[in-house]
Design an enzyme around this catalytic site. Structure first.
Site, PDB file in Angstrom:
ATOM      1  N   ASP A 104       0.842  -1.202   0.000  1.00 19.10           N
ATOM      2  CA  ASP A 104       0.000   0.000   0.000  1.00 19.10           C
ATOM      3  C   ASP A 104       0.876   1.251   0.000  1.00 19.10           C
ATOM      4  O   ASP A 104       2.042   1.210   0.412  1.00 19.10           O
ATOM      5  CB  ASP A 104      -0.887   0.034   1.253  1.00 19.10           C
ATOM      6  CG  ASP A 104      -1.856  -1.135   1.289  1.00 19.10           C
ATOM      7  OD1 ASP A 104      -2.175  -1.680   0.217  1.00 19.10           O
ATOM      8  OD2 ASP A 104      -2.276  -1.488   2.412  1.00 19.10           O
TER       9      ASP A 104
HETATM   10  N1  URA Z   1      -1.223  -5.998   3.701  1.00 16.50           N
HETATM   11  C1  URA Z   1      -1.712  -4.749   3.755  1.00 16.50           C
HETATM   12  O1  URA Z   1      -2.751  -4.506   4.330  1.00 16.50           O
HETATM   13  N2  URA Z   1      -1.012  -3.773   3.134  1.00 16.50           N
HETATM   14  C2  URA Z   1       0.154  -3.987   2.502  1.00 16.50           C
HETATM   15  O2  URA Z   1       0.743  -3.041   1.975  1.00 16.50           O
HETATM   16  C3  URA Z   1       0.648  -5.298   2.466  1.00 16.50           C
HETATM   17  C4  URA Z   1      -0.052  -6.275   3.065  1.00 16.50           C
END
Ligand code: URA
Length: 237
Positions: A104
């Site tokens: 993310d």
């Molecule tokens: N899980 C998440 O919620 N975000 C990420 O960036 C990676 C795994």
């Protein structure tokens, strides 16, 4: 066998038109002989190619470890936002590079950037059991019951995921290991046990840990043993 101009441009030596000029100028050698025409073909794995007397190490694929900073998109390109590909230094740029799996925008840590689609597929497929390890800070005091729920496989409305390992480090902080890559997976798993993730960092993929000497945004190539280890099935945390 491939055309010399194609081989050299794939290795980010210069553009194909620039390489054609360099050939005219007699600056390129293959196996000790000056190359006269861009159409000449060589085996990039076995031929010794030199530009201005400097040998080119041919790499079929690149495998780049990035310590992804927060605020940057895990995408190859984006019209508005800065992407992880934009952060690559000039010497590691080449066509076809993409982030293998997304973090993310606000997540930090180990991101693999490669142009090897087959390795990326194996790394990301849940069937391969290549685990990814995350460190998560949350806003809730975590309990052994939360650990058990993770171990059973989280269900959250329609949403569900496979059993995962969670280890509480101290009250609100934990390590989590998953082998799937569902959208916002770690955040959703914590949401399912009543916690919000306030900070998330990926520490490890398969058997390869993030090189902690890399500052956020910095990169280095994987070593040849890391390229193998990245596909290894991880043991318990
Ligand atoms: N899980 C998440 O919620 N975000 C990420 O960036 C990676 C795994």
């Amino acid at each position: 066998m491939e055309r010399i101009d194609k081989i050299l441009s794939s290795q980010n030596v210069a553009s194909r038109s620039e390489i054609k000029k360099m050939i005219k100028q007699g600056r390129i050698r293959a196996d000790g002989k000056i190359v006269r025409r861009p159409e000449e073909k060589f085996d990039p794995q076995t031929s010794v190619l030199e530009v201005d007397d400097i040998a080119i190490t041919f790499k079929k694929h690149l495998y780049i470890m990035m310590n992804k900073p927060a605020g940057v998109l895990s995408a190859s390109n984006d019209r508005y936002a800065e992407t992880v590909i934009d952060l690559l230094p000039q010497e590691l740029r080449r066509n076809g590079l993409f982030p293998a799996g997304r973090l993310d925008k606000d997540t930090e840590g180990f991101l693999l950037i490669t142009d090897d689609g087959e390795l990326a597929h194996q790394m990301l497929s849940p069937k391969s059991h290549v685990y990814k390890l995350y460190f998560a800070e949350t806003d809730k005091i975590l309990t052994e019951n939360d650990v058990r729920q993770f171990a059973q496989g989280i269900r959250y409305g329609e949403w569900e995921c496979r059993p995962a390992e969670m280890k509480i480090i101290d009250e609100k902080n934990a390590l989590v290991q998953i082998c799937e890559g569902k959208f916002h997976q770690v955040k959703k798993m914590f949401n399912a046990v009543g916690a919000n993730v306030t900070y998330l960092k990926r520490l490890k993929i398969g058997g390869v840990s993030l090189d902690e000497t890399l500052a956020p945004g910095e990169v280095r190539e994987l070593t040849s043993s890391e390229i193998i280890d990245i596909l290894s099935r991880t043991k318990a945390i």
